[in-house]
Design a protein around this motif. Structure first.
Motif, PDB file in Angstrom:
ATOM      1  N   THR A 374       0.864  -1.186   0.000  1.00 47.86           N
ATOM      2  CA  THR A 374       0.000   0.000   0.000  1.00 47.86           C
ATOM      3  C   THR A 374       0.897   1.232   0.000  1.00 47.86           C
ATOM      4  O   THR A 374       1.620   1.480   0.972  1.00 47.86           O
ATOM      5  N   MET A 375       0.858   2.002  -1.061  1.00 51.85           N
ATOM      6  CA  MET A 375       1.740   3.160  -1.213  1.00 51.85           C
ATOM      7  C   MET A 375       0.944   4.455  -1.040  1.00 51.85           C
ATOM      8  O   MET A 375      -0.131   4.617  -1.613  1.00 51.85           O
ATOM      9  N   VAL A 376       1.477   5.338  -0.206  1.00 53.77           N
ATOM     10  CA  VAL A 376       0.826   6.620   0.046  1.00 53.77           C
ATOM     11  C   VAL A 376       1.119   7.559  -1.112  1.00 53.77           C
ATOM     12  O   VAL A 376       2.271   7.724  -1.544  1.00 53.77           O
ATOM     13  N   LYS A 377       0.100   8.206  -1.611  1.00 57.76           N
ATOM     14  CA  LYS A 377       0.233   9.116  -2.738  1.00 57.76           C
ATOM     15  C   LYS A 377       0.034  10.578  -2.339  1.00 57.76           C
ATOM     16  O   LYS A 377       0.629  11.478  -2.936  1.00 57.76           O
ATOM     17  N   LYS A 378      -0.813  10.805  -1.345  1.00 61.68           N
ATOM     18  CA  LYS A 378      -1.099  12.177  -0.942  1.00 61.68           C
ATOM     19  C   LYS A 378      -1.581  12.186   0.502  1.00 61.68           C
ATOM     20  O   LYS A 378      -2.238  11.252   0.954  1.00 61.68           O
ATOM     21  N   VAL A 379      -1.250  13.285   1.207  1.00 60.45           N
ATOM     22  CA  VAL A 379      -1.631  13.415   2.611  1.00 60.45           C
ATOM     23  C   VAL A 379      -2.338  14.748   2.799  1.00 60.45           C
ATOM     24  O   VAL A 379      -1.840  15.796   2.362  1.00 60.45           O
ATOM     25  N   THR A 380      -3.505  14.708   3.435  1.00 60.93           N
ATOM     26  CA  THR A 380      -4.210  15.923   3.841  1.00 60.93           C
ATOM     27  C   THR A 380      -4.312  15.939   5.361  1.00 60.93           C
ATOM     28  O   THR A 380      -3.789  15.067   6.041  1.00 60.93           O
ATOM     29  N   ASP A 381      -5.017  16.928   5.887  1.00 65.65           N
ATOM     30  CA  ASP A 381      -5.089  17.050   7.337  1.00 65.65           C
ATOM     31  C   ASP A 381      -6.016  16.003   7.968  1.00 65.65           C
ATOM     32  O   ASP A 381      -5.966  15.798   9.191  1.00 65.65           O
ATOM     33  N   LYS A 382      -6.840  15.313   7.170  1.00 66.09           N
ATOM     34  CA  LYS A 382      -7.774  14.352   7.738  1.00 66.09           C
ATOM     35  C   LYS A 382      -7.710  12.969   7.104  1.00 66.09           C
ATOM     36  O   LYS A 382      -8.286  12.028   7.655  1.00 66.09           O
ATOM     37  N   ILE A 384      -5.467  10.149   4.068  1.00 67.96           N
ATOM     38  CA  ILE A 384      -4.367   9.882   3.144  1.00 67.96           C
ATOM     39  C   ILE A 384      -4.918   9.110   1.951  1.00 67.96           C
ATOM     40  O   ILE A 384      -5.796   8.256   2.090  1.00 67.96           O
ATOM     41  N   ASP A 385      -4.405   9.443   0.775  1.00 63.61           N
ATOM     42  CA  ASP A 385      -4.771   8.728  -0.448  1.00 63.61           C
ATOM     43  C   ASP A 385      -3.693   7.672  -0.718  1.00 63.61           C
ATOM     44  O   ASP A 385      -2.496   7.997  -0.772  1.00 63.61           O
ATOM     45  N   VAL A 386      -4.113   6.425  -0.848  1.00 61.27           N
ATOM     46  CA  VAL A 386      -3.168   5.323  -1.037  1.00 61.27           C
ATOM     47  C   VAL A 386      -3.505   4.574  -2.320  1.00 61.27           C
ATOM     48  O   VAL A 386      -4.633   4.649  -2.842  1.00 61.27           O
ATOM     49  N   GLU A 387      -2.489   3.855  -2.806  1.00 60.87           N
ATOM     50  CA  GLU A 387      -2.645   2.996  -3.973  1.00 60.87           C
ATOM     51  C   GLU A 387      -2.277   1.575  -3.556  1.00 60.87           C
ATOM     52  O   GLU A 387      -1.144   1.303  -3.162  1.00 60.87           O
ATOM     53  N   ILE A 388      -3.251   0.660  -3.653  1.00 60.60           N
ATOM     54  CA  ILE A 388      -3.085  -0.714  -3.184  1.00 60.60           C
ATOM     55  C   ILE A 388      -2.859  -1.632  -4.373  1.00 60.60           C
ATOM     56  O   ILE A 388      -3.622  -1.598  -5.350  1.00 60.60           O
ATOM     57  N   THR A 389      -1.808  -2.449  -4.283  1.00 57.58           N
ATOM     58  CA  THR A 389      -1.531  -3.433  -5.328  1.00 57.58           C
ATOM     59  C   THR A 389      -2.208  -4.745  -4.972  1.00 57.58           C
ATOM     60  O   THR A 389      -1.896  -5.359  -3.940  1.00 57.58           O
ATOM     61  N   GLN A 390      -3.142  -5.179  -5.784  1.00 58.93           N
ATOM     62  CA  GLN A 390      -3.891  -6.404  -5.552  1.00 58.93           C
ATOM     63  C   GLN A 390      -3.039  -7.640  -5.896  1.00 58.93           C
ATOM     64  O   GLN A 390      -2.014  -7.536  -6.578  1.00 58.93           O
ATOM     65  N   PRO A 391      -3.438  -8.827  -5.405  1.00 59.97           N
ATOM     66  CA  PRO A 391      -2.678 -10.049  -5.736  1.00 59.97           C
ATOM     67  C   PRO A 391      -2.536 -10.314  -7.230  1.00 59.97           C
ATOM     68  O   PRO A 391      -1.544 -10.903  -7.666  1.00 59.97           O
ATOM     69  N   ASP A 392      -3.519  -9.876  -8.015  1.00 58.88           N
ATOM     70  CA  ASP A 392      -3.438 -10.109  -9.471  1.00 58.88           C
ATOM     71  C   ASP A 392      -2.639  -9.027 -10.189  1.00 58.88           C
ATOM     72  O   ASP A 392      -2.530  -9.038 -11.416  1.00 58.88           O
ATOM     73  N   GLY A 393      -2.080  -8.055  -9.431  1.00 60.92           N
ATOM     74  CA  GLY A 393      -1.269  -7.005 -10.032  1.00 60.92           C
ATOM     75  C   GLY A 393      -2.001  -5.717 -10.297  1.00 60.92           C
ATOM     76  O   GLY A 393      -1.370  -4.694 -10.586  1.00 60.92           O
ATOM     77  N   THR A 394      -3.317  -5.716 -10.226  1.00 62.82           N
ATOM     78  CA  THR A 394      -4.074  -4.490 -10.445  1.00 62.82           C
ATOM     79  C   THR A 394      -3.909  -3.550  -9.250  1.00 62.82           C
ATOM     80  O   THR A 394      -3.651  -3.979  -8.123  1.00 62.82           O
ATOM     81  N   LYS A 395      -4.092  -2.262  -9.504  1.00 63.10           N
ATOM     82  CA  LYS A 395      -3.925  -1.247  -8.472  1.00 63.10           C
ATOM     83  C   LYS A 395      -5.246  -0.546  -8.209  1.00 63.10           C
ATOM     84  O   LYS A 395      -5.952  -0.173  -9.149  1.00 63.10           O
ATOM     85  N   VAL A 396      -5.526  -0.387  -6.914  1.00 68.35           N
ATOM     86  CA  VAL A 396      -6.793   0.230  -6.496  1.00 68.35           C
ATOM     87  C   VAL A 396      -6.469   1.425  -5.612  1.00 68.35           C
ATOM     88  O   VAL A 396      -5.627   1.334  -4.714  1.00 68.35           O
ATOM     89  N   LYS A 397      -7.150   2.529  -5.829  1.00 70.17           N
ATOM     90  CA  LYS A 397      -6.956   3.732  -5.022  1.00 70.17           C
ATOM     91  C   LYS A 397      -7.991   3.779  -3.914  1.00 70.17           C
ATOM     92  O   LYS A 397      -9.135   3.370  -4.094  1.00 70.17           O
ATOM     93  N   GLU A 398      -7.571   4.305  -2.770  1.00 66.77           N
ATOM     94  CA  GLU A 398      -8.461   4.356  -1.604  1.00 66.77           C
ATOM     95  C   GLU A 398      -8.055   5.532  -0.730  1.00 66.77           C
ATOM     96  O   GLU A 398      -6.886   5.957  -0.732  1.00 66.77           O
ATOM     97  N   SER A 399      -9.007   6.052   0.017  1.00 61.10           N
ATOM     98  CA  SER A 399      -8.755   7.139   0.959  1.00 61.10           C
ATOM     99  C   SER A 399      -8.965   6.618   2.381  1.00 61.10           C
ATOM    100  O   SER A 399      -9.989   5.992   2.670  1.00 61.10           O
ATOM    101  N   ILE A 400      -7.994   6.884   3.265  1.00 62.75           N
ATOM    102  CA  ILE A 400      -8.048   6.405   4.646  1.00 62.75           C
ATOM    103  C   ILE A 400      -8.087   7.612   5.574  1.00 62.75           C
ATOM    104  O   ILE A 400      -7.166   8.450   5.564  1.00 62.75           O
TER     105      ILE A 400
END
Length: 603
Positions: A374-382, A384-400
């Protein structure tokens, strides 16, 4: 004959009875004598319905009877019994007595040792003043490498100057424990003045930050960034030899928002900031009329970095919640959450596979969420936007969403080091720090060494590597001083040979030169630096730790984890603390936390 009244008779009988009882008690059991009851009026009882036992009078015939009974018989059996040797009784629990005595002696020796070292630390000896004829050695920084060098260096041979923005050494392996109050920050700070005051020759210290190293003028420009500045805030310090040990900065990898919103974990101020922010999140989450979504966000603690620092902080945070916050702030018991984010496929990449799996399983049992790849791409005050590499190699973006974000990954080169690299053509291809040779000399320079996180070597930038590099440089400088002294003696002997006209004296001087020459060759035989890996330790929470150790120079390795390893982790770190003062403070903090818990007040 004198007639006695019944009361007088009773009193006399009682007196004789007590005398007889004492005599019988002092005699062997076989000498107990029973006499029939007497019908004499003297022993008649006033209570006629109760028979009384008559006591014999202590007349001379009775005494003779007692004496005859107490004399030993002269038969053969008694003689044999009396003359046969009695075997000595074997002492029981002899081993326990020896252990007890050894324990007492060890305890007394330990108390004497502590008393001596406490007295010695509080009463430093007189120091030699700095000698203008000696060369000036400037040491930048007060981290693992610089302090290891300073402790082992013979300061009689140099005029030593230490420059660092902090006047203490920080024991960084226990820094995560300060974030939750398990250990107080003063307990892992060793004042620099305590170290330099015990050296043989006086060592100068300037609390300042090195802003530029001028190779041509061979000076270091320093600036006083303290809140209270004097008339001079920027000046220059000349040097003959220079050791660069300024460490590294926190790497943000160019990710926007990290410097503005994340908390780092490198200095004591970072630990204090994290401790304050944790309690801020908790108290704000329990504020009146707070929404459930906001409570969930504030009570979500995110740690970026799956190395030892991030793992240990996550474990300490979990302990803080389970042992203290859950009890004193029950309103948050079902909402407090810790998440660990790592860009690599697994945490603790320097550990064995078995320990990595054990750590991840332990975190799962402790309800600590581990999100690898899970790689962090951007950070705000509340969030973080991350990019998750799935087992099949695809990448999914998510906000935590998060309430506290701790950034514990990577190192970056400091500005003063980068400026020095730009002055040296041989350093143009270096990216991680100053490139050094096998003797830690900065490539392309003369008389400048680098160690620790600011140097680029084939070893990982850890405290263990920096400490061994500092010890190596201390041996190197001590050897250089001895070499120079022997060379001066050889030069003087050669001058005496040229001036002498006596052949016998010349022969003696030549023999002395040969002896000095052989000793000089031995002194110069200093092997290049070679790192010896002693192992890796990490605390994973819930009184558990993992240890990947090597023995006998790497011939034997062992990987352990659990509660016994946690005890070893604690004992190893206590032994690694530089001074007896700090060892006692750390042990006291651990005992205090165990007895009273951690402080949940906000500073």
């Amino acid at each position: 004959m004198v007639l006695r009244t019944p009361s007088a008779a009773i009193a006399a009988a009682s007196s004789r009875r007590s005398i007889l009882q004492s005599t019988i008690k002092s005699s062997p059991r076989s000498l107990l004598i029973r006499r029939p009851y007497s019908n004499s009026p003297l022993y008649s009882s006033p209570f006629k319905n109760r028979p009384q036992r008559q006591l014999p009078s202590l007349s001379s015939p009775f005494r003779r009877t007692i004496a005859n009974l107490t004399e030993p018989k002269n038969d053969s059996s008694s003689t044999v019994a009396s003359t046969s040797p009695v075997p000595p009784k074997k002492p029981r629990f002899r081993v326990l007595r020896y252990i007890w005595r050894a324990t007492w002696i060890s305890a007394l020796g330990g108390v004497a040792y502590m008393a001596y070292h406490i007295y010695d630390s509080k009463h430093p000896p007189e120091q030699l003043p700095q000698d203008p004829t000696k060369k000036t050695l400037v040491i930048l920084g007060s981290g693992w490498g610089s302090i290891s060098l300073l402790k082992k260096l013979d300061t009689e041979d140099y005029n030593v100057i230490v420059i660092s923005p902090r006047n203490f050494f920080l024991f960084t392996p226990l820094l995560p424990s300060c974030t939750t109050g398990t250990i107080e920050h003063r307990s892992i700070m060793e004042p620099l003045r305590h170290i330099i005051r015990h050296k043989k020759r006086a060592v100068k210290y300037y609390e300042a930050e090195a802003t530029k190293i001028d190779m041509q003028k061979r000076v270091v420009k320093i600036n006083d960034f303290s809140d209270i500045k004097g008339s001079v805030s920027e000046t220059e310090v000349p040097f003959d030899y220079l050791v660069v040990g300024v460490g590294a900065e926190n790497a943000t990898f160019g990710i926007p928002g990290v410097k503005e919103h994340a908390c780092f974990l490198k200095e004591i101020g970072d630990a204090q900031q994290i401790r304050k922010k944790v309690m801020d999140c908790i108290e704000t989450a329990t504020f009146k009329d707070q929404t459930e979504e906001e409570k969930a966000r504030l009570l979500h603690m995110v740690v970026v970095g799956g190395g030892p620092t991030g793992i240990e902080f996550a474990g300490e945070l979990h302990d803080f919640f389970e042992e203290d916050l859950r009890k004193w702030v029950p309103d948050i018991s079902d909402k407090f959450k810790v998440t660990l984010v790592e860009a690599l496929p697994n945490v603790l990449p320097m550990f064995s596979k078995a320990l990595i799996e054990y750590t991840e399983k332990t975190f799962k049992d402790e309800n600590i969420t581990v999100r690898t790849k899970t790689m962090v791409k951007k950070v705000t005050d509340k969030n973080i936007d991350v990019e998750i590499t799935q087992p099949d190699g695809t990448k999914v973006k998510e906000s935590i969403d998060y309430g506290l974000l701790v950034w514990a990954t990577g190192n970056a080169v400091r500005s003063v080091v980068r400026d020095l690299m730009n002055q040296i053509p041989a350093q143009k291809n270096s990216r991680r720090g100053l490139e050094v040779n096998d003797y830690l000399v900065v490539a392309g320079t003369e008389g400048i060494w680098a160690l620790g996180d600011c140097s680029a070597t084939k070893y990982a930038p850890t405290a263990q590597v920096a400490s061994q590099q500092g010890n190596f440089l201390a041996r190197l400088f001590n050897s250089m001083a001895k070499t120079e002294a022997v060379e001066v003696e050889l030069y003087n002997l050669d001058q005496r040979i040229q001036a002498s006209k006596d052949e016998e004296e010349k022969a003696q001087l030549n023999a002395e030169i040969n002896i000095k020459g052989r000793s000089l060759s031995k002194i110069k035989q200093l092997s290049p630096f070679e790192y010896s890996h002693q192992g890796s330790l990490a605390y994973i929470g819930a009184d558990r730790a993992v240890a990947d150790l090597t023995w006998f120079g790497g011939a034997i390795s062992s990987a352990t984890g659990g509660e016994l390893t946690y005890i070893f982790w604690r004992s190893a770190y206590v032994s690694m603390v530089f001074s007896l003062r700090n060892r006692i403070l750390v042990l006291t903090d651990w005992l205090k936390t165990k007895a009273f818990g951690r402080d949940v007040s906000r500073e």
